[in-house]
Design a protein around this motif. Structure first.
Motif, mmCIF file in Angstrom:
data_model
loop_
_atom_site.group_PDB
_atom_site.id
_atom_site.type_symbol
_atom_site.label_atom_id
_atom_site.label_comp_id
_atom_site.label_asym_id
_atom_site.label_seq_id
_atom_site.Cartn_x
_atom_site.Cartn_y
_atom_site.Cartn_z
ATOM 1 N N PHE A 233 0.845 -1.197 0.000
ATOM 2 C CA PHE A 233 0.000 0.000 0.000
ATOM 3 C C PHE A 233 0.877 1.242 0.000
ATOM 4 N N GLU A 234 0.228 2.387 -0.209
ATOM 5 C CA GLU A 234 1.015 3.619 -0.313
ATOM 6 C C GLU A 234 1.491 4.149 1.031
ATOM 7 N N SER A 235 0.894 3.678 2.127
ATOM 8 C CA SER A 235 1.330 4.183 3.434
ATOM 9 C C SER A 235 1.292 3.089 4.497
ATOM 10 N N GLU A 236 2.064 3.329 5.557
ATOM 11 C CA GLU A 236 2.101 2.413 6.685
ATOM 12 C C GLU A 236 0.708 2.272 7.311
ATOM 13 N N GLU A 237 -0.035 3.379 7.376
ATOM 14 C CA GLU A 237 -1.375 3.350 7.972
ATOM 15 C C GLU A 237 -2.286 2.385 7.217
ATOM 16 N N LYS A 238 -2.224 2.438 5.885
ATOM 17 C CA LYS A 238 -3.065 1.555 5.066
ATOM 18 C C LYS A 238 -2.672 0.096 5.283
ATOM 19 N N ILE A 239 -1.387 -0.153 5.401
ATOM 20 C CA ILE A 239 -0.929 -1.524 5.641
ATOM 21 C C ILE A 239 -1.455 -2.010 6.983
ATOM 22 N N LEU A 240 -1.339 -1.186 8.014
ATOM 23 C CA LEU A 240 -1.797 -1.602 9.339
ATOM 24 C C LEU A 240 -3.296 -1.879 9.344
#
Ligand SMILES: [Zn+2]
Length: 58
Positions: free
Chosen positions: A19-26
């Motif tokens: 994903f484009e960001s760590e937040e989306k991955i989490l």
């Protein structure tokens, strides 16, 4: 982009996240953990482990 392999934290799991960001991955990892690993809530130490294993992706 960022990527994470669930198998780095849960041996034997072959699901990969990108994903484009760590937040989306989490967020995606949280859903996956509930759906596929039967966790009702994600312990903070697991989130910390996931964050440690998130890698930059091209
Ligand atoms: Zn998994």
């Amino acid at each position: 982009m960022k990527q994470f392999n669930c198998g780095d934290v849960v041996p034997g799991c072959s699901v990969r996240f990108r994903f484009e960001s760590e937040e989306k991955i989490l967020e995606a990892v949280g859903q996956h953990a509930r759906k596929d690993h039967g966790l009702t809530e994600i312990p903070p130490q697991l989130i910390a482990q996931v964050k440690e294993k998130i890698q930059p992706a091209a």
